[in-house]
Write an enzyme that holds these catalytic residues in place. Structure first.
Site, mmCIF file in Angstrom:
data_model
loop_
_atom_site.group_PDB
_atom_site.id
_atom_site.type_symbol
_atom_site.label_atom_id
_atom_site.label_comp_id
_atom_site.label_asym_id
_atom_site.label_seq_id
_atom_site.Cartn_x
_atom_site.Cartn_y
_atom_site.Cartn_z
ATOM 1 N N GLU A 64 0.823 -1.201 0.000
ATOM 2 C CA GLU A 64 0.000 0.000 0.000
ATOM 3 C C GLU A 64 0.863 1.260 0.000
ATOM 4 O O GLU A 64 0.518 2.253 -0.644
ATOM 5 C CB GLU A 64 -0.936 -0.003 1.202
ATOM 6 N N LEU A 341 2.916 -5.873 -11.266
ATOM 7 C CA LEU A 341 3.203 -4.755 -12.157
ATOM 8 C C LEU A 341 4.688 -4.401 -12.249
ATOM 9 O O LEU A 341 5.138 -3.899 -13.277
ATOM 10 C CB LEU A 341 2.408 -3.522 -11.721
#
Length: 426
Positions: A64, A341
């Site tokens: 996060e 990613l």
């Protein structure tokens, strides 16, 4: 039952179980000593931020924090006369804040959701507004923010079917929490629909996109990757198994043995997700007869080394940059997978296991574009690794597709900033 009564019962139960929370902290501290420090912050004794107005962003842990970076940097640019406080729950998240942002932001742990701890935190920090990443919904935190007229934005908000069912069981308490959010910036349409179905006011929910697509890797990373690859061996076929969990390494080693039959000089870079497992994984590799070397040994990788264990912190992007193919852990066991990613941004083909519910949207986009392959079994993993190692053109095609997916999905941070500015009137 009214939400206020449910919140009171929740708080009483939290206080009742606080001794168990402390025991759990001690146990985690036994395994990870950083959990033994800064306990005051966990009970609301945050640093007093005098002078400038405060913007508060909460990001639970490493993933996060990494996702929040584009938004945090945009907020620093938009509000230069404010202090930005970034809170986390874990020591690894705290270390990531320090590593990525240093003195640009203030940092502390978010306290437990106890009424008095939350009150102390808000009294000491007094944020102008708060941004909470993903789905960190805490009844007392949101209630006291509303009482103090502190707008809270839920950014990069995601809600899986499993999580939605859990929140649904809380009934009015969930509806009450969602009603206290000033705005919900959902990752996708399915997330937005689930929030609305649980009681979020539809006019406060908007599909914004996923902040994780906004990652910006250092420009020197590909060059550093090439340097490391020369140390590992340019001609050696090389794949990485990243962020692996208990129960996965055995499967990965079994697949690697099959890969070695075609590529005897192949090197496997194995990076366990949690530092406390580094020694265990090292011993596992040695017991199975592999010639194993560790990054912490600070020596060049020998030509005879079969497995290189990445037991350092913060170097995973570098390892991706030096590899040919990337397998993402947490997906062979029901952990839910990890963010694919970074290897995609470095033009590396990605292999995912069957359990990808933590990153279902991102994973499906990469799979549909041909940037990733999903496997179900050890045999599938072996075949996927071999297929990519056999075909440089296939690797290049997958790498290009991954970069295109990332480019097409950027822009979430600027949209969230626009919503914040509209909410605050500038």
């Amino acid at each position: 039952m009214p939400a206020s009564v449910l919140r009171t019962l929740y708080s009483l139960l939290f206080y009742l179980f606080t001794p168990l929370v402390i025991i759990r902290l001690l146990w985690r501290g036994y395994r990870t000593p950083a959990y033994l420090h800064r306990w005051g912050e966990r009970f609301g004794l945050a640093p007093i931020l005098a002078g400038k107005a405060v913007i508060w962003v909460h990001a639970v842990s490493v993933g996060e924090v990494q996702a929040s970076l584009p938004l945090v940097r945009a907020l620093l640019g938009r509000y230069p006369n404010h202090t930005l406080l970034l809170t986390t729950l874990t020591p690894t998240g705290s270390a990531q804040v320090q590593r990525q942002l240093g003195a640009q932001v203030a940092h502390c742990y978010l306290p437990y959701d106890l009424p008095d701890a939350i009150a102390r935190f808000l009294e000491r920090v007094q944020p102008r507004f708060g941004v909470i990443l993903e789905t960190e919904l805490w009844p007392n935190l949101l209630h006291q923010c509303q009482c103090r007229k502190i707008p809270i934005i839920l950014a990069n908000a995601r809600l899986s079917e499993r999580s939605a069912l859990g929140y649904c069981r809380l009934g009015m308490l969930t509806r009450d929490m969602l009603s206290k959010l000033a705005f919900i910036a959902a990752q996708g349409k399915a997330d937005a629909n689930r929030f609305i179905a649980l009681g979020a006011p539809p006019e406060r929910v908007q599909v914004i996109g996923n902040l994780k697509f906004e990652l910006k890797l250092p420009s020197h990373l590909p060059t550093q990757g090439m340097i490391l690859r020369r140390q590992w061996g340019v001609q050696r076929p090389l794949w990485i198994a990243a962020s692996t969990h208990k129960g996965e390494e055995e499967q990965i080693l079994a697949a690697f043995k099959q890969v070695q039959k075609r590529y005897p000089t192949a090197l496997l870079v194995l990076v366990p997700r949690h530092s406390q497992r580094f020694n265990r994984v090292h011993h596992l590799c040695q017991r199975q007869g592999f010639i194993t070397q560790r990054r912490s040994e600070q020596q060049d990788c020998a030509p005879t080394t079969e497995i290189f264990i990445g037991d350092s912190m913060g170097e995973l992007p570098l390892f991706f940059a030096a590899s040919d193919v990337a397998f993402l852990g947490g997906s062979l066991v029901p952990v839910g997978g990890h963010n694919p990613l970074e290897p995609a941004a470095l033009k590396r083909p990605v292999i995912l296991g069957p359990h990808i519910f933590n990153f279902i949207g991102i994973s499906h986009q990469l799979l549909e574009a041909g940037a990733a392959t999903q496997i179900q079994t050890i045999q599938d993993l072996t075949q996927a690794v071999l297929r990519y190692l056999d075909d440089p053109q296939l690797r290049a095609k997958a790498g290009k597709a991954g970069q295109q997916v990332i480019a097409q999905n950027q822009g979430a941070s600027s949209k969230i900033i626009q919503q914040i500015a509209a909410l605050l009137g500038g």
